[in-house]
Design a protein around this motif. Structure first.
Motif, PDB file in Angstrom:
ATOM      1  N   SER A 128      46.508  34.712  16.920  1.00 33.37           N
ATOM      2  CA  SER A 128      46.458  35.328  18.254  1.00 33.37           C
ATOM      3  C   SER A 128      46.086  34.302  19.333  1.00 33.37           C
ATOM      4  N   HIS A 129      45.506  33.177  18.922  1.00 33.10           N
ATOM      5  CA  HIS A 129      45.193  32.074  19.842  1.00 33.10           C
ATOM      6  C   HIS A 129      44.379  32.514  21.057  1.00 33.10           C
ATOM      7  N   HIS A 130      43.392  33.372  20.818  1.00 33.00           N
ATOM      8  CA  HIS A 130      42.504  33.749  21.920  1.00 33.00           C
ATOM      9  C   HIS A 130      41.616  32.570  22.291  1.00 33.00           C
ATOM     10  N   SER A 131      41.392  32.404  23.583  1.00 31.62           N
ATOM     11  CA  SER A 131      40.497  31.345  24.068  1.00 31.62           C
ATOM     12  C   SER A 131      39.838  31.810  25.349  1.00 31.62           C
ATOM     13  N   PHE A 132      38.663  31.273  25.623  1.00 37.33           N
ATOM     14  CA  PHE A 132      38.042  31.459  26.935  1.00 37.33           C
ATOM     15  C   PHE A 132      38.159  30.166  27.727  1.00 37.33           C
ATOM     16  N   ALA A 133      38.322  30.295  29.038  1.00 38.44           N
ATOM     17  CA  ALA A 133      38.105  29.144  29.916  1.00 38.44           C
ATOM     18  C   ALA A 133      36.591  29.051  30.110  1.00 38.44           C
ATOM     19  N   PRO A 134      36.038  27.840  30.260  1.00 38.71           N
ATOM     20  CA  PRO A 134      34.581  27.713  30.371  1.00 38.71           C
ATOM     21  C   PRO A 134      33.960  28.616  31.444  1.00 38.71           C
ATOM     22  N   ARG A 135      34.568  28.662  32.641  1.00 40.32           N
ATOM     23  CA  ARG A 135      33.951  29.475  33.702  1.00 40.32           C
ATOM     24  C   ARG A 135      34.005  30.961  33.362  1.00 40.32           C
ATOM     25  N   GLU A 136      35.107  31.384  32.772  1.00 39.76           N
ATOM     26  CA  GLU A 136      35.268  32.794  32.391  1.00 39.76           C
ATOM     27  C   GLU A 136      34.148  33.207  31.420  1.00 39.76           C
ATOM     28  N   SER A 159      34.528  19.128  25.175  1.00 38.34           N
ATOM     29  CA  SER A 159      34.335  19.115  26.628  1.00 38.34           C
ATOM     30  C   SER A 159      34.329  20.540  27.181  1.00 38.34           C
ATOM     31  N   GLY A 160      35.100  21.462  26.573  1.00 36.07           N
ATOM     32  CA  GLY A 160      35.055  22.873  26.991  1.00 36.07           C
ATOM     33  C   GLY A 160      33.708  23.513  26.680  1.00 36.07           C
ATOM     34  N   LEU A 161      33.151  23.199  25.509  1.00 31.32           N
ATOM     35  CA  LEU A 161      31.835  23.760  25.143  1.00 31.32           C
ATOM     36  C   LEU A 161      30.769  23.263  26.126  1.00 31.32           C
ATOM     37  N   ILE A 162      30.825  21.955  26.402  1.00 36.55           N
ATOM     38  CA  ILE A 162      29.825  21.357  27.300  1.00 36.55           C
ATOM     39  C   ILE A 162      29.993  21.898  28.719  1.00 36.55           C
ATOM     40  N   GLU A 163      31.241  22.048  29.139  1.00 34.39           N
ATOM     41  CA  GLU A 163      31.487  22.554  30.498  1.00 34.39           C
ATOM     42  C   GLU A 163      30.935  23.979  30.648  1.00 34.39           C
ATOM     43  N   THR A 164      31.102  24.793  29.613  1.00 34.79           N
ATOM     44  CA  THR A 164      30.549  26.163  29.655  1.00 34.79           C
ATOM     45  C   THR A 164      29.033  26.099  29.845  1.00 34.79           C
ATOM     46  N   ALA A 165      28.391  25.225  29.061  1.00 36.97           N
ATOM     47  CA  ALA A 165      26.927  25.095  29.159  1.00 36.97           C
ATOM     48  C   ALA A 165      26.524  24.570  30.534  1.00 36.97           C
ATOM     49  N   ARG A 166      27.299  23.606  31.041  1.00 39.47           N
ATOM     50  CA  ARG A 166      26.970  23.003  32.339  1.00 39.47           C
ATOM     51  C   ARG A 166      27.067  24.055  33.455  1.00 39.47           C
ATOM     52  N   ILE A 167      28.129  24.865  33.416  1.00 43.28           N
ATOM     53  CA  ILE A 167      28.295  25.904  34.446  1.00 43.28           C
ATOM     54  C   ILE A 167      27.119  26.880  34.375  1.00 43.28           C
ATOM     55  N   LEU A 168      26.783  27.284  33.148  1.00 45.79           N
ATOM     56  CA  LEU A 168      25.672  28.230  32.985  1.00 45.79           C
ATOM     57  C   LEU A 168      24.379  27.673  33.572  1.00 45.79           C
ATOM     58  N   ARG A 169      24.058  26.443  33.210  1.00 47.03           N
ATOM     59  CA  ARG A 169      22.804  25.852  33.708  1.00 47.03           C
ATOM     60  C   ARG A 169      22.869  25.668  35.225  1.00 47.03           C
ATOM     61  N   SER A 170      24.060  25.301  35.748  1.00 45.43           N
ATOM     62  CA  SER A 170      24.140  25.095  37.205  1.00 45.43           C
ATOM     63  C   SER A 170      24.038  26.425  37.946  1.00 45.43           C
ATOM     64  N   GLN A 171      24.361  27.534  37.254  1.00 45.36           N
ATOM     65  CA  GLN A 171      24.197  28.861  37.869  1.00 45.36           C
ATOM     66  C   GLN A 171      22.750  29.344  37.758  1.00 45.36           C
ATOM     67  N   GLY A 172      21.913  28.544  37.141  1.00 43.65           N
ATOM     68  CA  GLY A 172      20.506  28.927  36.982  1.00 43.65           C
ATOM     69  C   GLY A 172      20.251  29.780  35.753  1.00 43.65           C
ATOM     70  N   TYR A 173      21.187  29.805  34.806  1.00 45.40           N
ATOM     71  CA  TYR A 173      20.978  30.579  33.569  1.00 45.40           C
ATOM     72  C   TYR A 173      19.797  29.989  32.799  1.00 45.40           C
ATOM     73  N   PRO A 174      18.726  30.783  32.611  1.00 49.28           N
ATOM     74  CA  PRO A 174      17.553  30.225  31.941  1.00 49.28           C
ATOM     75  C   PRO A 174      17.479  30.596  30.458  1.00 49.28           C
ATOM     76  N   GLY A 175      18.504  31.320  29.966  1.00 53.11           N
ATOM     77  CA  GLY A 175      18.425  31.878  28.606  1.00 53.11           C
ATOM     78  C   GLY A 175      18.555  30.821  27.524  1.00 53.11           C
ATOM     79  N   TYR A 176      18.340  31.296  26.308  1.00 57.04           N
ATOM     80  CA  TYR A 176      18.446  30.442  25.123  1.00 57.04           C
ATOM     81  C   TYR A 176      19.904  30.016  24.937  1.00 57.04           C
ATOM     82  N   LEU A 177      20.093  28.763  24.564  1.00 56.06           N
ATOM     83  CA  LEU A 177      21.454  28.253  24.399  1.00 56.06           C
ATOM     84  C   LEU A 177      21.532  27.372  23.152  1.00 56.06           C
ATOM     85  N   HIS A 178      22.349  27.814  22.216  1.00 60.44           N
ATOM     86  CA  HIS A 178      22.580  27.045  20.985  1.00 60.44           C
ATOM     87  C   HIS A 178      24.045  26.607  21.004  1.00 60.44           C
TER      88      HIS A 178
END
Ligand code: SF4
Length: 361
Positions: free
Chosen positions: A70-78, A110-129
């Motif tokens: 099915s090739h489902h994927s998320f874009a990092p920002r999504e 780079s997609g995994l890191i970009e997702t994390a970077r967007i989250l942190r830049s949005q002020g997401y303070p939650g746990y991240l593994h």
């Protein structure tokens, strides 16, 4: 945004084989939220556990993700927006983010890191593994370690030849062990790995050597154990799945190594002549035949070797005997079931006359 949607449901379900808390028994709370809950996890017990990409070009013999068409994927920002909104609405406390590798490893990292970077830049303070992919670059590992609370790369199995049986693409020394070394440097004390018990026909002795070497040399904060499951249509579909007790026994041995300080030599006698782990409590097995110890004089290490006594109780016994002589089981503040297990290994010495005078002076 918090509605699950087919893609989120699919990519959440495909992440189930990665473990992110010990002894995991994640439950999907509802088909609407795609949030899993682990009642045993301290702090963050509601987690969105999801893949960035739900297909994979690798060839791991037991994996169903590689079969997904099915090739489902998320874009990092999504994905970052979904995660942050779930966090703001108090639906989750954290994110476990992994991925299949549909194309180039560096691109997926780079997609995994970009997702994390967007989250942190949005002020997401939650746990991240964040999961690290086999063959990831050192720079990506360091950046992941900077952004995430913890990172992990699955070691999968116990050595080169065992991995070759599972995958013709991954190289054990180069793609896995070298990267785990880099991870240990980048995230000391906050990285994990996972072994799939029984996937490659490895013996328990091999698992034992692998686990003790990892803890001895690289010091992961945790090793997770999952039992191999023979999934339909995979190359190993006709093999027998690993019985559920086997990873559970490995968690017990793991805890004896990490929390109780058992040495490799002490633990080796647990294995039988075929280098196999019996389905029995390893601590009780090792204690059989031991002389009982006196709680008034036993060392911390000796107390820890008594079935039913863990680090908290051992510390409490040592603190209690500063003030008084421990005369009988009633003087030990212990859960009744644990005390029953401990009793055959405890002997309460009589109060020596000198101690009597000192205690009652
Ligand atoms: S790397 Fe292997 S285990 Fe991971 S998703 Fe791809 S095929 Fe599955």
């Amino acid at each position: 945004m918090t509605g699950c949607g087919g893609k989120l449901a699919r990519l959440t379900s495909q992440s189930q084989y990665d473990i992110c808390v010990p002894g995991e028994c994640m439950q999907q709370l509802s088909t609407e939220s795609c949030i899993t809950r682990n009642p045993h996890a301290a702090g963050c017990n509601r987690m969105l556990k999801v893949l960035l990409h739900g297909s994979c070009s690798y060839d791991c013999a037991y994996c169903s993700v590689r079969l997904d068409r099915s090739h489902h994927s998320f874009a990092p920002r999504e994905l970052a927006d979904i995660v942050h909104e779930q966090y703001r609405n108090n639906l989750t406390g954290g994110l476990f983010l992994s991925s299949g590798v549909p194309h180039d490893t560096d691109e997926v990292m780079s997609g995994l890191i970009e997702t994390a970077r967007i989250l942190r830049s949005q002020g997401y303070p939650g746990y991240l593994h964040l999961k690290i992919l086999p063959g990831a670059s050192r720079d990506d590992i360091q950046e992941s370690a900077r952004l995430a609370d913890c990172i992990s790369l699955n070691i999968e199995t116990t050595g080169e030849s065992r991995l070759r049986f599972l995958s013709g693409i991954k190289d054990y020394a180069h793609d896995i062990m070298k990267r785990i070394g880099w991870i240990a440097d980048a995230a000391p004390g906050r990285f994990m790995t996972q072994l799939v018990i029984g996937a490659a026909g490895e013996t328990d002795r091999e698992v034992f050597d692998c686990v003790t070497a990892l803890y001895g040399n690289l010091h992961p904060s945790r090793i997770y154990y999952s039992g191999f499951r023979a999934l339909p249509k995979t190359r190993l579909s006709s093999r027998e799945s690993t019985p559920a007790w086997r990873p559970r026994r490995w968690y017990q041995i793991d805890s004896l190594v990490r929390e109780y300080g058992y040495s490799r030599e002490e633990l080796l006698p647990i294995l039988d002549d075929n280098a196999t782990l019996p389905n029995d409590d390893p601590k009780a097995l090792l204690a059989r035949g031991n002389d009982p110890v006196d709680p008034n004089s036993a060392s911390f290490a000796d107390l820890l070797r008594v079935p039913g006594i863990g680090p908290t109780t051992a510390r409490a016994i040592i603190a209690a005997r500063e003030d008084r002589w421990i005369r009988n089981p009633g003087d030990i503040n212990m859960d009744a079931a644990c005390l029953r297990r401990a009793m055959p290994y405890l002997a309460f010495a009589k109060v020596p006359r000198q101690a009597t005078l000192a205690l009652f002076a």
